[in-house]
Design a protein around this motif. Structure first.
Motif, PDB file in Angstrom:
ATOM      1  N   CYS A  20      -2.577  -8.587  -1.438  1.00 45.95           N
ATOM      2  CA  CYS A  20      -2.017  -8.091  -2.992  1.00 45.95           C
ATOM      3  C   CYS A  20      -1.046  -9.022  -3.735  1.00 45.95           C
ATOM      4  CB  CYS A  20      -1.656  -6.743  -3.139  1.00 45.95           C
ATOM      5  SG  CYS A  20      -1.082  -6.597  -5.486  1.00 45.95           S
ATOM      6  N   PRO A  21      -1.088 -10.431  -4.193  1.00 46.73           N
ATOM      7  CA  PRO A  21       0.623 -10.970  -5.001  1.00 46.73           C
ATOM      8  C   PRO A  21       0.954 -10.179  -5.780  1.00 46.73           C
ATOM      9  CG  PRO A  21      -1.456 -11.659  -6.386  1.00 46.73           C
ATOM     10  CD  PRO A  21      -1.956 -10.378  -5.484  1.00 46.73           C
ATOM     11  N   ARG A  22       0.912  -8.807  -6.184  1.00 45.89           N
ATOM     12  CA  ARG A  22       1.674  -7.490  -6.821  1.00 45.89           C
ATOM     13  C   ARG A  22       3.020  -7.306  -5.809  1.00 45.89           C
ATOM     14  NH1 ARG A  22      -1.756  -6.557 -11.789  1.00 45.89           N
ATOM     15  NH2 ARG A  22      -2.204  -7.991 -12.383  1.00 45.89           N
ATOM     16  N   ALA A  35      -2.162  -0.437  -1.514  1.00 49.11           N
ATOM     17  CA  ALA A  35      -1.518   0.132  -1.574  1.00 49.11           C
ATOM     18  C   ALA A  35      -0.559   0.681  -3.128  1.00 49.11           C
ATOM     19  CB  ALA A  35       0.150  -1.252  -1.388  1.00 49.11           C
ATOM     20  N   CYS A  36      -1.493  -0.742  -4.378  1.00 49.49           N
ATOM     21  CA  CYS A  36      -0.677  -0.489  -5.269  1.00 49.49           C
ATOM     22  C   CYS A  36      -2.079  -0.503  -6.129  1.00 49.49           C
ATOM     23  CB  CYS A  36      -0.224  -1.302  -6.178  1.00 49.49           C
ATOM     24  SG  CYS A  36      -1.309  -3.486  -6.430  1.00 49.49           S
ATOM     25  N   ASP A  37      -2.819  -0.215  -6.065  1.00 51.73           N
ATOM     26  CA  ASP A  37      -5.151  -0.248  -6.490  1.00 51.73           C
ATOM     27  C   ASP A  37      -5.443  -1.226  -7.267  1.00 51.73           C
ATOM     28  OD1 ASP A  37      -6.690   1.586  -5.685  1.00 51.73           O
ATOM     29  OD2 ASP A  37      -6.446   2.551  -8.093  1.00 51.73           O
ATOM     30  N   ARG A  83      -3.876 -18.052  -5.219  1.00 48.05           N
ATOM     31  CA  ARG A  83      -3.382 -17.792  -4.439  1.00 48.05           C
ATOM     32  C   ARG A  83      -3.749 -16.803  -3.656  1.00 48.05           C
ATOM     33  NH1 ARG A  83       2.430 -13.929  -4.605  1.00 48.05           N
ATOM     34  NH2 ARG A  83       2.219 -14.113  -2.922  1.00 48.05           N
ATOM     35  N   ILE A  84      -5.203 -15.849  -3.901  1.00 51.49           N
ATOM     36  CA  ILE A  84      -5.719 -14.576  -3.819  1.00 51.49           C
ATOM     37  C   ILE A  84      -7.287 -15.607  -3.526  1.00 51.49           C
ATOM     38  CG2 ILE A  84      -7.846 -12.983  -4.014  1.00 51.49           C
ATOM     39  CD1 ILE A  84      -6.242 -12.120  -6.467  1.00 51.49           C
TER      40      ILE A  84
END
Length: 71
Positions: free
Chosen positions: A25-27, A56-58, A12-13
């Motif tokens: 970010c896919p997460r 956001a989530c590093d 996806r990236i």
């Protein structure tokens, strides 16, 4: 430290990078901070690499950048 991205997340990236859109970010859906990694003079081949870190989530990843289209 965040776990590595799964293969489907990496796809996806890469698809976003090759489509010249801003990958997210896919997460968590957060934006990536993007750092171009400069080429090294001591390496005999040229690599266009990019380092992406989610703001956001590093979570982060280093990928080969999108290939330039031939003229």
């Amino acid at each position: 430290m965040a776990e590595e991205f799964d293969s489907h997340e990496v796809r996806r990236i890469r698809a976003a990078l090759s489509g010249e859109s801003e990958p997210v970010c896919p997460r968590c859906g957060g934006p990536f901070d993007r750092t171009e990694i400069p080429q090294r003079d001591d390496v005999p081949y040229v690599r266009d690499r990019v380092w992406l870190i989610c703001a956001a989530c590093d979570a982060g990843i280093v990928l080969d950048g999108p290939r330039a289209s031939p003229p």
